[in-house]
Write an enzyme that holds these catalytic residues in place. Structure first.
Site, PDB file in Angstrom:
ATOM      1  N   GLU A 276     -29.203  -2.093  16.601  1.00 57.87           N
ATOM      2  CA  GLU A 276     -29.257  -3.521  16.652  1.00 57.87           C
ATOM      3  C   GLU A 276     -29.915  -4.316  17.613  1.00 57.87           C
ATOM      4  O   GLU A 276     -30.641  -5.542  17.640  1.00 57.87           O
ATOM      5  CB  GLU A 276     -27.775  -3.900  16.365  1.00 57.87           C
ATOM      6  CG  GLU A 276     -27.119  -3.683  15.025  1.00 57.87           C
ATOM      7  CD  GLU A 276     -27.847  -4.265  13.928  1.00 57.87           C
ATOM      8  OE1 GLU A 276     -27.988  -5.398  13.812  1.00 57.87           O
ATOM      9  OE2 GLU A 276     -28.221  -3.490  13.177  1.00 57.87           O
ATOM     10  N   TRP A 279     -33.672  -4.044  17.263  1.00 58.90           N
ATOM     11  CA  TRP A 279     -34.048  -5.037  16.432  1.00 58.90           C
ATOM     12  C   TRP A 279     -34.414  -6.309  17.273  1.00 58.90           C
ATOM     13  O   TRP A 279     -35.316  -7.260  16.934  1.00 58.90           O
ATOM     14  CB  TRP A 279     -33.052  -5.362  15.480  1.00 58.90           C
ATOM     15  CG  TRP A 279     -33.203  -4.437  14.120  1.00 58.90           C
ATOM     16  CD1 TRP A 279     -32.260  -3.568  13.691  1.00 58.90           C
ATOM     17  CD2 TRP A 279     -34.036  -4.923  12.979  1.00 58.90           C
ATOM     18  NE1 TRP A 279     -32.710  -3.135  12.314  1.00 58.90           N
ATOM     19  CE2 TRP A 279     -33.534  -4.039  11.975  1.00 58.90           C
ATOM     20  CE3 TRP A 279     -35.133  -5.965  12.736  1.00 58.90           C
ATOM     21  CZ2 TRP A 279     -34.348  -3.882  10.825  1.00 58.90           C
ATOM     22  CZ3 TRP A 279     -35.694  -5.598  11.725  1.00 58.90           C
ATOM     23  CH2 TRP A 279     -35.459  -4.522  10.670  1.00 58.90           C
ATOM     24  N   TRP A 307     -41.028 -22.784  -4.542  1.00 56.63           N
ATOM     25  CA  TRP A 307     -39.300 -23.219  -4.229  1.00 56.63           C
ATOM     26  C   TRP A 307     -39.172 -24.486  -5.220  1.00 56.63           C
ATOM     27  O   TRP A 307     -39.572 -25.296  -5.225  1.00 56.63           O
ATOM     28  CB  TRP A 307     -39.207 -23.499  -2.727  1.00 56.63           C
ATOM     29  CG  TRP A 307     -39.864 -22.224  -1.846  1.00 56.63           C
ATOM     30  CD1 TRP A 307     -40.663 -22.040  -1.013  1.00 56.63           C
ATOM     31  CD2 TRP A 307     -38.932 -21.063  -1.693  1.00 56.63           C
ATOM     32  NE1 TRP A 307     -40.951 -21.063  -0.466  1.00 56.63           N
ATOM     33  CE2 TRP A 307     -39.651 -20.129  -0.829  1.00 56.63           C
ATOM     34  CE3 TRP A 307     -38.097 -20.502  -2.472  1.00 56.63           C
ATOM     35  CZ2 TRP A 307     -39.213 -18.984  -0.357  1.00 56.63           C
ATOM     36  CZ3 TRP A 307     -37.409 -19.176  -1.836  1.00 56.63           C
ATOM     37  CH2 TRP A 307     -38.345 -18.537  -1.096  1.00 56.63           C
ATOM     38  N   ASN A 345     -22.880 -11.113  10.855  1.00 56.36           N
ATOM     39  CA  ASN A 345     -24.243 -10.983  10.323  1.00 56.36           C
ATOM     40  C   ASN A 345     -24.472 -10.600   9.084  1.00 56.36           C
ATOM     41  O   ASN A 345     -25.368 -10.763   8.363  1.00 56.36           O
ATOM     42  CB  ASN A 345     -24.647  -9.909  11.561  1.00 56.36           C
ATOM     43  CG  ASN A 345     -26.300  -9.724  11.255  1.00 56.36           C
ATOM     44  OD1 ASN A 345     -26.785 -10.422  11.525  1.00 56.36           O
ATOM     45  ND2 ASN A 345     -26.508  -8.368  10.819  1.00 56.36           N
ATOM     46  N   TRP A 363     -36.633 -20.816   2.529  1.00 58.38           N
ATOM     47  CA  TRP A 363     -36.197 -20.219   3.565  1.00 58.38           C
ATOM     48  C   TRP A 363     -36.083 -20.985   4.802  1.00 58.38           C
ATOM     49  O   TRP A 363     -35.193 -21.131   5.708  1.00 58.38           O
ATOM     50  CB  TRP A 363     -36.687 -18.978   3.769  1.00 58.38           C
ATOM     51  CG  TRP A 363     -38.140 -18.810   4.178  1.00 58.38           C
ATOM     52  CD1 TRP A 363     -39.119 -18.745   3.541  1.00 58.38           C
ATOM     53  CD2 TRP A 363     -38.797 -19.006   5.362  1.00 58.38           C
ATOM     54  NE1 TRP A 363     -40.344 -18.773   4.194  1.00 58.38           N
ATOM     55  CE2 TRP A 363     -40.029 -18.796   5.403  1.00 58.38           C
ATOM     56  CE3 TRP A 363     -38.061 -19.083   6.848  1.00 58.38           C
ATOM     57  CZ2 TRP A 363     -40.806 -18.918   6.563  1.00 58.38           C
ATOM     58  CZ3 TRP A 363     -39.040 -19.129   7.970  1.00 58.38           C
ATOM     59  CH2 TRP A 363     -40.447 -19.195   7.509  1.00 58.38           C
ATOM     60  N   TRP A 386     -34.074 -14.722   8.323  1.00 54.25           N
ATOM     61  CA  TRP A 386     -34.527 -15.546   7.292  1.00 54.25           C
ATOM     62  C   TRP A 386     -35.606 -14.856   6.432  1.00 54.25           C
ATOM     63  O   TRP A 386     -35.617 -14.983   5.070  1.00 54.25           O
ATOM     64  CB  TRP A 386     -34.454 -16.895   7.626  1.00 54.25           C
ATOM     65  CG  TRP A 386     -33.063 -17.612   7.729  1.00 54.25           C
ATOM     66  CD1 TRP A 386     -32.496 -17.998   8.562  1.00 54.25           C
ATOM     67  CD2 TRP A 386     -32.649 -18.329   6.684  1.00 54.25           C
ATOM     68  NE1 TRP A 386     -31.026 -18.720   8.193  1.00 54.25           N
ATOM     69  CE2 TRP A 386     -31.228 -18.825   6.891  1.00 54.25           C
ATOM     70  CE3 TRP A 386     -32.598 -18.418   5.385  1.00 54.25           C
ATOM     71  CZ2 TRP A 386     -30.342 -19.303   6.091  1.00 54.25           C
ATOM     72  CZ3 TRP A 386     -31.819 -18.853   4.172  1.00 54.25           C
ATOM     73  CH2 TRP A 386     -30.459 -19.392   4.816  1.00 54.25           C
TER      74      TRP A 386
END
Length: 488
Positions: A276, A279, A307, A345, A363, A386
């Site tokens: 993590e 990341w 969208w 998360n 988004w 996102w």
């Protein structure tokens, strides 16, 4: 040896293991320290009760106290950084301004402007790597390009870590900290136009001491991290994200902790947590090398996604923001965000998938909502998360993977502990219905004291139908058949 240096603190609110401060004390005789409440940022914040500003302010109090204990102090300004930094550097007569690198496009533009003005006054500007373990061109593919897929990036990151000794910096230079030219102190929230929030009520302790407390608490739980991290109803994660965001503890200290407790020796909990943290470096790298992601999809073809928009979409978006979608896990997660400035998360993924896939809403609207509310808001991670959920980003989930909000709820909050914490109106709903309370009969609703449609909303969209629309929306862009896949 430089005569004097001004250290500009930003998202590194600590005097321990701070690269810019360490370099200044090593290379200069006299070191001034400062922080600026940058009006370029603060004036754009819509809510005067912003937890981030209070977190920063309280962290500065502790940082100033720590610097004073060692003979220095912190100059704190409320101004526009591009003007104030060069002016202060000239007033102090320093030879250079040292700071730690920032990867956000606006910050890079600001730093370039500050550097240019300093140079015109004969003052040097140096920015150091501090909030990332590796940055710039340190981790590249074999063809010499930035990685865009996480797994090979992680392998290269670990290989580089094995080749280099992780620097754990300590202040060991001969330079002396300088006291402020005048006793300015730390301004109150009111002085800079803000008000107190519920940080204390939430049990959040800002500053270096708050970070240390959380690290020691997590140390006793880190070996279970891989088993517990996805369950919002239990204490399974580190809760260090805000401290990492504002640098009240260094990333190197946390990497060292993961290594110390067995991240590279087959210990699953520490290894998962280390992943993590990698990341985090990965998303910094993406933002640094591909700044277009702040406004556009990482994959250009997805900018063509149609969208939902207009009044119906606005109503759906408002329901999502307010936690009124009728899906308990989604709504509990949004209530948590609105009340606490934090979201687990796993729930960030669930709520993002629901907004983009079930509701078909851009988004970027969800990203902006999170940016406005998250105490730990970090542009790189927020944008990366996102775009991952919306299947528009680098190394994103496949467009046909769509989280089912009910099965996600059943899997990760099986007894509804988290749901009931933030949706007390569902407190007496039996476990078998807590994830989909609209399935209860009228008699069953009456028995547990809730009326769906009155006390708790009916679902604003049917997931199975929304899923088909999402597949069609994405397959049109990809020019692929709207294929089925195992449901999330």
């Amino acid at each position: 040896m430089l005569s004097s240096v001004l250290v500009w603190f930003r998202r590194d609110l600590r005097d321990d293991d701070n690269t810019a401060l360490d370099e200044a004390l090593r290379r200069a005789q006299r070191v001034h320290c400062m922080f600026i409440f940058d009006r370029e940022i603060l004036d754009a914040l819509p809510d005067p009760a912003d937890r981030r500003v209070e977190f920063i302010r309280e962290s500065l109090v502790e940082l100033d106290s720590s610097l004073r204990a060692r003979g220095g102090s912190l100059i704190v300004l409320h101004d526009f950084a591009a003007d104030a930094i060069p002016r202060l550097a000239c007033e102090l007569g320093v030879a250079a301004v040292f700071t730690n690198r920032d990867y956000e496009p606006a910050a890079k533009k600001r730093d370039a402007a500050v550097e240019e003005r300093l140079r015109s006054s004969g003052i040097a500007f140096e920015a150091f790597k501090d909030q990332a373990v590796f940055d710039g061109l340190e981790i590249l593919t074999q063809s010499g390009r930035p990685h865009t897929i996480f797994t090979p990036y992680k392998k290269a990151w670990l290989k580089r870590l094995a080749e280099e000794e992780l620097p754990a910096r300590t202040i060991a230079g001969s330079g002396r900290l300088a006291g402020a030219p005048q006793a300015t102190g730390i301004p109150t929230l009111a002085t800079i136009g803000f008000t107190a929030t519920n940080l204390a009520e939430l049990g959040i302790t800002p500053g270096m001491s708050g970070a240390t407390q959380l690290v020691e608490d997590f140390r006793s739980r880190i070996h279970r991290y891989h088993q517990q991290r996805d369950f919002p109803g239990i204490k399974g994660v580190s809760y260090l994200s805000a401290h990492l965001r504002f640098g009240t503890i260094s990333i190197r200290r946390l990497i060292s902790l993961a290594l110390e407790v067995g991240a590279l020796r087959g210990e699953e909990g520490p290894a998962t947590w280390l992943s993590e943290l990698i990341w985090r470096d990965f998303y910094f790298m993406i933002l640094d090398h591909f700044p277009h992601v702040t406004e556009h999809a990482f994959k250009p073809e997805f900018d063509a996604l149609a969208w939902e928009c207009g009044t119906p979409a606005d109503a759906l978006f408002a329901a999502w923001c307010n936690g009124e979608t009728g899906y308990p896990l989604v709504d509990a997660a949004m209530k948590q965000l609105n009340r606490t400035g934090y979201m687990h998360n796993r729930l960030r993924m669930v709520t993002a998938s629901f907004l983009t896939k079930d509701l078909g809403i851009d988004w970027r609207r969800g990203e902006a909502c999170f940016a406005a509310h998250l105490t730990d808001f970090d542009l790189s991670a927020n944008n990366g998360g996102w775009q991952w959920a919306a299947s528009t980003g680098c190394d994103a989930q496949p467009y046909f993977r769509i989280f089912n909000p009910v099965t996600q709820s059943q899997r990760f909050d099986p007894q509804g502990r988290f749901i009931r914490r933030y949706l007390p109106e569902l407190a007496h709903v039996p476990d078998k219905f807590i994830h989909a309370p609209w399935l209860m009969s009228s008699a069953e609703q009456a028995a547990c004291g809730v009326c769906i449609g009155r006390d708790f909303p009916e679902p604003i969209v049917a997931h199975d139908e929304a899923r088909k629309r999402a597949l069609q929306r994405y397959s049109t862009v990809k020019r692929l058949p709207a294929q089925e896949s195992p449901r999330g």
